[in-house]
Motif scaffolding. Structure first.
Motif, PDB file in Angstrom:
ATOM      1  N   GLU A 151      18.381 -71.623  26.433  1.00 29.81           N
ATOM      2  CA  GLU A 151      18.858 -70.936  25.319  1.00 29.81           C
ATOM      3  C   GLU A 151      20.217 -72.169  24.997  1.00 29.81           C
ATOM      4  N   ASP A 192      17.014 -69.694  38.664  1.00 27.99           N
ATOM      5  CA  ASP A 192      17.823 -68.616  38.453  1.00 27.99           C
ATOM      6  C   ASP A 192      18.209 -68.896  37.069  1.00 27.99           C
ATOM      7  N   GLU A 245      16.322 -69.992  32.323  1.00 25.07           N
ATOM      8  CA  GLU A 245      16.259 -69.219  30.946  1.00 25.07           C
ATOM      9  C   GLU A 245      17.733 -69.547  29.951  1.00 25.07           C
ATOM     10  N   LEU A 246      18.838 -69.479  30.751  1.00 24.95           N
ATOM     11  CA  LEU A 246      20.514 -69.602  30.351  1.00 24.95           C
ATOM     12  C   LEU A 246      20.241 -70.914  29.575  1.00 24.95           C
ATOM     13  N   PHE A 294      35.820 -73.043  37.724  1.00 28.35           N
ATOM     14  CA  PHE A 294      34.782 -72.334  36.788  1.00 28.35           C
ATOM     15  C   PHE A 294      35.179 -71.025  35.951  1.00 28.35           C
ATOM     16  N   GLU A 295      34.868 -71.477  34.454  1.00 36.56           N
ATOM     17  CA  GLU A 295      35.400 -70.371  33.539  1.00 36.56           C
ATOM     18  C   GLU A 295      35.025 -68.918  33.900  1.00 36.56           C
ATOM     19  N   CYS A 314      25.899 -72.592  38.872  1.00 38.82           N
ATOM     20  CA  CYS A 314      24.838 -72.033  39.596  1.00 38.82           C
ATOM     21  C   CYS A 314      24.181 -73.441  40.326  1.00 38.82           C
ATOM     22  N   TYR A 322      24.602 -77.466  34.170  1.00 41.35           N
ATOM     23  CA  TYR A 322      25.268 -75.791  34.291  1.00 41.35           C
ATOM     24  C   TYR A 322      26.090 -75.735  35.648  1.00 41.35           C
ATOM     25  N   ALA A 323      27.223 -75.904  35.561  1.00 45.54           N
ATOM     26  CA  ALA A 323      27.865 -76.107  37.062  1.00 45.54           C
ATOM     27  C   ALA A 323      28.087 -75.333  38.066  1.00 45.54           C
ATOM     28  N   PHE A 345      31.747 -77.477  27.596  1.00 46.81           N
ATOM     29  CA  PHE A 345      31.528 -76.127  26.871  1.00 46.81           C
ATOM     30  C   PHE A 345      31.435 -75.201  27.840  1.00 46.81           C
ATOM     31  N   GLY A 346      32.566 -74.458  28.057  1.00 43.25           N
ATOM     32  CA  GLY A 346      32.516 -73.259  28.947  1.00 43.25           C
ATOM     33  C   GLY A 346      32.237 -73.656  30.431  1.00 43.25           C
ATOM     34  N   ASP A 347      31.213 -73.377  30.890  1.00 43.22           N
ATOM     35  CA  ASP A 347      30.772 -74.109  32.334  1.00 43.22           C
ATOM     36  C   ASP A 347      29.829 -75.111  32.225  1.00 43.22           C
ATOM     37  N   PHE A 348      29.381 -75.393  31.026  1.00 43.43           N
ATOM     38  CA  PHE A 348      28.347 -76.456  30.792  1.00 43.43           C
ATOM     39  C   PHE A 348      28.812 -77.645  30.804  1.00 43.43           C
ATOM     40  N   ASP A 377      29.691 -68.076  23.536  1.00 44.70           N
ATOM     41  CA  ASP A 377      30.610 -68.857  23.707  1.00 44.70           C
ATOM     42  C   ASP A 377      30.494 -69.816  25.078  1.00 44.70           C
ATOM     43  N   GLY A 378      29.242 -70.211  25.474  1.00 41.12           N
ATOM     44  CA  GLY A 378      28.897 -70.458  26.528  1.00 41.12           C
ATOM     45  C   GLY A 378      28.929 -70.026  27.672  1.00 41.12           C
ATOM     46  N   LEU A 379      29.392 -68.698  27.783  1.00 41.18           N
ATOM     47  CA  LEU A 379      29.219 -68.027  28.970  1.00 41.18           C
ATOM     48  C   LEU A 379      28.305 -66.762  28.993  1.00 41.18           C
ATOM     49  N   PHE A 414      23.177 -64.791  36.347  1.00 42.19           N
ATOM     50  CA  PHE A 414      22.302 -66.011  35.497  1.00 42.19           C
ATOM     51  C   PHE A 414      21.126 -65.815  34.920  1.00 42.19           C
ATOM     52  N   ILE A 415      20.624 -64.490  35.306  1.00 40.06           N
ATOM     53  CA  ILE A 415      19.144 -64.153  35.046  1.00 40.06           C
ATOM     54  C   ILE A 415      19.271 -62.884  33.847  1.00 40.06           C
ATOM     55  N   HIS A 432      21.488 -64.538  26.127  1.00 44.48           N
ATOM     56  CA  HIS A 432      22.230 -65.275  27.557  1.00 44.48           C
ATOM     57  C   HIS A 432      23.570 -65.463  27.431  1.00 44.48           C
ATOM     58  N   LEU A 433      23.930 -66.391  26.378  1.00 46.65           N
ATOM     59  CA  LEU A 433      25.224 -66.784  26.151  1.00 46.65           C
ATOM     60  C   LEU A 433      25.841 -66.496  25.169  1.00 46.65           C
TER      61      LEU A 433
END
Lengths: 201, 325
Positions: A153, A146, A149-150, B248-249, A141, A138-139, A113-116, B304-306, B291-292, B301-302
């Protein structure tokens, strides 16, 4: 090869493992994740024959790193080797002996999913299933602090109330360690917990 | 550059003169030898004549022969002087960096067969002339501005000036790069990977987030590729990869935004490409919190997964692609 979070997903009451996995998969698919192959993480544990030194050695094989094997000693030292580790350990049978019921694996569907990368696996020890393992990676990073948090979520969206409140202990202890090592350590911790839970039952 | 060209031109005209002079010299020298071979009479050879000249008792024929011989020799002398004059007037061309590596075409022996370099010189001159013409007409139009837009506050469209061939000293580019590096050193680490002629590949590592590969022609940016830190930038053969996109997207999307940023900054700072490069690097450095930082619009933060991938060109605050609308 990014930052990874591995945890057990507690099955809602009144459901069996298969139904739990389906529920989790539906949640992932609702988010927009796409099926992308299968994955397997195997763990085999060995114990030392030396009576004075009763250490345990865990070896991990992760389908994400097909050409590597990871060896983890209980005192914290970690080793990345090539695929010959198993053959090598069988030669050292006089020093390291496979533990009884030491083989445990997590096997299941891999989603992107996205980059996950989301991996939902059924943990099984031989023929018996032990629980459900959820891995979120999470690929892009490489620094867990860092992007934590992302990732939280994302975990909130995926598993709501079961999302972790803080950084897992394994990552918090060594945030700058090799990412493959952090993944393997989290799997070992998860497998140990599941083993203990099944022994207490 | 213009005086270098004029110098080269005078050299070329001198060379053609020298060649024609040499041809003349050869023909006069041949004349002398032919004359000596023929002689005047079988018994009147050159040596005899000289001896007779010394003693001052020359026959009529011999005197005539000597006279003609002297004339021929004088012609040879004259032609030789001319060749020498041409040679002395020529200036050394070893320090001529004519049109960069294209100058090597000028010393190519096959140059006699094809006319690449001559054509290139002509094209270069035309380009320079066209640019000067555009500049002067632009200045003229500025002073006689007429408003053609029907809207009251309509802005005048700024037209891009025609492109000019640039020949920049490599040392100047390195100096410019190091000064830019000093200005952005906190977040961006610049590294020159390779340079072939006037094209350079520069690797800019932005904090702990990504690596941007910038392709520079002189100091004008041509391409940028953004890849994650974990991705390999070198190919198996050892050469630097300037084609493959990131796997990576989010990095692919940032690459798209960065290309747009290159266009934006290059158009704004056409006269000074170094400034455009500096702004691009400053803009890229705003991704250090990729990413922060949360999106400034939806406070998440996200989407659509980005993560928030968009940074405005003037005010680089974090924002999702779809939140900026």
């Amino acid at each position: 090869m990014g930052v990874t979070y591995v945890s057990q997903w507690n099955i809602p009451e009144g459901k069996n493992i298969q139904q739990g996995v389906e529920e989790l998969q539906n949640k992932a698919e609702k988010l927009g994740a796409k099926k992308c192959g299968l994955f397997v993480v195997e763990c085999e544990s060995f114990h030392s024959t030396n009576a004075q030194n009763l250490k345990t050695l865990h070896t991990i094989h992760n389908s994400e790193y097909p050409a590597s094997r990871f060896a983890c000693f209980e005192d914290g030292s970690f080793l990345v080797t090539d695929v010959m580790l198993g053959t090598f350990l069988s030669k050292l049978r006089s020093v390291w002996q496979p533990k009884k019921g030491g083989k445990i694996e997590s096997k299941g569907q891999r989603y992107e999913f996205g980059d996950f990368i989301i991996k939902i696996g059924i943990v099984s020890m031989g023929p018996s299933t032990k629980g459900i393992a959820l891995e979120l990676e999470y690929a892009p990073c490489r620094f867990p602090l860092d992007c934590w948090e992302l990732m939280t979520e994302m975990l909130h969206e995926l598993i709501d109330d079961q999302a972790p409140a803080s950084l897992p202990q394994v990552i918090a202890q060594k945030p700058d360690a090799n990412l493959a090592e952090l993944t393997a350590l989290q799997y070992i911790r998860l497998f140990n917990n599941l083993r203990k839970a099944s022994m207490n039952r | 550059m213009a005086d270098l060209l004029s110098q080269a031109k005078t050299n070329i005209t001198l060379l053609t003169q020298a060649i024609s002079c040499t041809q003349k010299l050869r023909s006069t020298v041949t004349n002398v030898f032919n004359f000596l071979c023929e002689g005047v009479k079988p018994d009147e050879d050159q040596d005899n004549k000289l001896e007779e000249a010394e003693i001052g008792s020359l026959s009529k024929d011999a005197r005539k022969f000597l006279q003609r011989f002297q004339d021929y020799l004088q012609a040879v002398n004259q032609d030789y002087n001319e060749v020498e004059k041409c040679c002395n007037a020529m200036q050394s061309t070893t320090e001529l960096p004519l049109l960069g590596p294209l100058g090597l075409l000028a010393v190519d022996p096959t140059f006699d067969k094809n006319y690449f370099y001559r054509d290139v010189l002509v094209a270069y001159q035309w380009n320079q002339k066209m640019h000067d013409y555009a500049q002067s007409s632009f200045n003229f139009m500025q002073s006689n501005e007429t408003k053609k837009s029907i809207f009251p506050g309509g802005k005048r469209r700024v037209r891009a000036m025609p492109q000019r061939f640039q020949i920049v000293n490599p040392q100047l580019i390195h100096l410019a790069l190091s000064s830019v590096q000093n200005q952005v050193k906190e977040n961006v680490v610049l590294k020159i990977i390779s340079s072939a002629g006037e094209t350079r590949v520069i690797q800019a590592t932005v904090a702990k987030v990504f690596v941007a590969t910038i392709l520079l022609h002189n100091s004008v940016m041509e391409k940028v590729i953004v890849r994650a830190l974990s991705e390999e930038s070198f190919q198996e053969a050892g050469s630097y990869d300037i084609v493959r996109d990131s796997q990576f997207e989010c990095m692919r999307r940032i690459t798209d935004h960065a290309m747009a940023a290159i266009l934006e900054y290059s158009t704004l700072h056409q006269a000074s490409p170094e400034l455009a490069l500096k702004y691009i690097l400053l803009w890229l450095s705003s991704y250090k919190t990729l990413f922060i930082e949360k999106c400034s619009v939806c406070r998440k933060h996200l989407r659509d997964g980005l993560p928030p991938l968009w940074r405005d060109f003037r005010n680089p605050i974090a924002c999702h692609d779809f939140c900026r609308a």
